[in-house]
Motif scaffolding. Sequence first.
Motif, PDB file in Angstrom:
ATOM      1  N   ARG A  59      44.611  44.891  46.646  1.00  0.00           N
ATOM      2  CA  ARG A  59      44.073  46.221  46.903  1.00  0.00           C
ATOM      3  C   ARG A  59      44.487  47.189  45.794  1.00  0.00           C
ATOM      4  O   ARG A  59      43.702  48.042  45.382  1.00  0.00           O
ATOM      5  N   ARG A  60      45.699  47.030  45.314  1.00  0.00           N
ATOM      6  CA  ARG A  60      46.163  47.880  44.208  1.00  0.00           C
ATOM      7  C   ARG A  60      45.339  47.605  42.949  1.00  0.00           C
ATOM      8  O   ARG A  60      44.925  48.532  42.238  1.00  0.00           O
ATOM      9  N   THR A  61      45.082  46.333  42.675  1.00  0.00           N
ATOM     10  CA  THR A  61      44.277  45.959  41.508  1.00  0.00           C
ATOM     11  C   THR A  61      42.867  46.519  41.615  1.00  0.00           C
ATOM     12  O   THR A  61      42.311  47.027  40.623  1.00  0.00           O
ATOM     13  N   GLN A  62      42.274  46.446  42.798  1.00  0.00           N
ATOM     14  CA  GLN A  62      40.932  46.994  42.990  1.00  0.00           C
ATOM     15  C   GLN A  62      40.883  48.481  42.634  1.00  0.00           C
ATOM     16  O   GLN A  62      39.955  48.954  41.974  1.00  0.00           O
ATOM     17  N   LEU A  63      41.884  49.221  43.089  1.00  0.00           N
ATOM     18  CA  LEU A  63      41.923  50.649  42.804  1.00  0.00           C
ATOM     19  C   LEU A  63      42.086  50.904  41.314  1.00  0.00           C
ATOM     20  O   LEU A  63      41.431  51.787  40.744  1.00  0.00           O
ATOM     21  N   MET A  64      42.953  50.136  40.656  1.00  0.00           N
ATOM     22  CA  MET A  64      43.159  50.292  39.214  1.00  0.00           C
ATOM     23  C   MET A  64      41.866  50.034  38.445  1.00  0.00           C
ATOM     24  O   MET A  64      41.491  50.797  37.541  1.00  0.00           O
ATOM     25  N   LEU A  65      41.175  48.960  38.797  1.00  0.00           N
ATOM     26  CA  LEU A  65      39.926  48.623  38.108  1.00  0.00           C
ATOM     27  C   LEU A  65      38.868  49.704  38.332  1.00  0.00           C
ATOM     28  O   LEU A  65      38.142  50.090  37.408  1.00  0.00           O
ATOM     29  N   ALA A  66      38.792  50.181  39.571  1.00  0.00           N
ATOM     30  CA  ALA A  66      37.801  51.215  39.871  1.00  0.00           C
ATOM     31  C   ALA A  66      38.064  52.472  39.049  1.00  0.00           C
ATOM     32  O   ALA A  66      37.135  53.072  38.498  1.00  0.00           O
ATOM     33  N   ARG A  67      39.317  52.865  38.942  1.00  0.00           N
ATOM     34  CA  ARG A  67      39.623  54.087  38.193  1.00  0.00           C
ATOM     35  C   ARG A  67      39.325  53.934  36.703  1.00  0.00           C
ATOM     36  O   ARG A  67      38.887  54.878  36.046  1.00  0.00           O
ATOM     37  N   ARG A  68      39.518  52.739  36.186  1.00  0.00           N
ATOM     38  CA  ARG A  68      39.244  52.505  34.769  1.00  0.00           C
ATOM     39  C   ARG A  68      37.748  52.454  34.463  1.00  0.00           C
ATOM     40  O   ARG A  68      37.332  52.806  33.366  1.00  0.00           O
ATOM     41  N   HIS A  69      36.956  52.012  35.430  1.00  0.00           N
ATOM     42  CA  HIS A  69      35.562  51.703  35.133  1.00  0.00           C
ATOM     43  C   HIS A  69      34.552  52.539  35.924  1.00  0.00           C
ATOM     44  O   HIS A  69      33.352  52.293  35.798  1.00  0.00           O
ATOM     45  N   PHE A  70      35.029  53.503  36.702  1.00  0.00           N
ATOM     46  CA  PHE A  70      34.109  54.373  37.436  1.00  0.00           C
ATOM     47  C   PHE A  70      34.554  55.806  37.204  1.00  0.00           C
ATOM     48  O   PHE A  70      35.677  56.181  37.533  1.00  0.00           O
ATOM     49  N   SER A  71      33.667  56.613  36.661  1.00  0.00           N
ATOM     50  CA  SER A  71      34.039  57.972  36.273  1.00  0.00           C
ATOM     51  C   SER A  71      33.876  58.987  37.394  1.00  0.00           C
ATOM     52  O   SER A  71      34.309  60.138  37.253  1.00  0.00           O
TER      53      SER A  71
END
Length: 263
Positions: A59-71
């Motif tokens: 779940r932490r990884t999902q949030l990190m990826l979303a923040r990097r790739h969704f503006s």
Amino acid sequence: MNRAFRGLVVPVLTPFAESGEIDRRAFIEHLEYLSHHGIRRIMVNGTTAEFFSLFPEERRTQLMLARRHFSGLIVAHAGGLGLKQNLEEVRWANELGADAVAALPPIYPAGLSEAGVIEYFKALGAAAEVPFILYNFPKHAGNALTPRILAAVPHAALKDSAQNFELMEHTPSYFVGSSTNIFEPIQQGAAGFVAATANVRPELYAAMEMLLVDAKVGEAAVMQQEIRAYSAQFSTGGVPALKQAIARKLPGYPAHVRCPLRP
């Protein structure tokens, strides 16, 4: 928050590779697909994301990826089991750039006292450095939110998958958790809607959002009928059906789900 957090929120899915691991490439491509079609707000690690089948670090990884790739705006769902894990996930929301954090009431045991739910939510809200959203889904959580709970817990908004419209007057911002019932709640004063089927046809739901923003009531009422008909095909298939539909739109997107869900 009040200006930005209005309209459509898409609760994104979690793609799994055949190995069972999260398919990061597919997740990123899906975020890009949503952005390309006008989606400006997402929820990560929600019910549609199969949060109940994810390890905390996933779940932490999902949030990190979303923040990097969704503006756009990101709502992080604190979906751990138990107050201690949920507090940790609220801290992730603070640290990893989420714009808001949402939380269900305790999902086990059912039938808790209002006082217990209030104490639980107050602990999470106190830890949140971003707007705190309450999430009502008694069908799965077993504990329904009530006007008394909403009055006692400081919060920015309510996501209501139970569609209990009587709660609308007891929260600063009401979001109906529905893909099929959008138009009427907005007309009654809801701030927005959370639509899982927008994962597949984001352009349709983004268009509905714009009609509502522009107060084009007649056109929005017609589009509601189209959305209701489209969403009906997913009423029994749930997350597996959504993933299969996305796989037909995005080549290489895996339709796998984790047990206990089945294709």
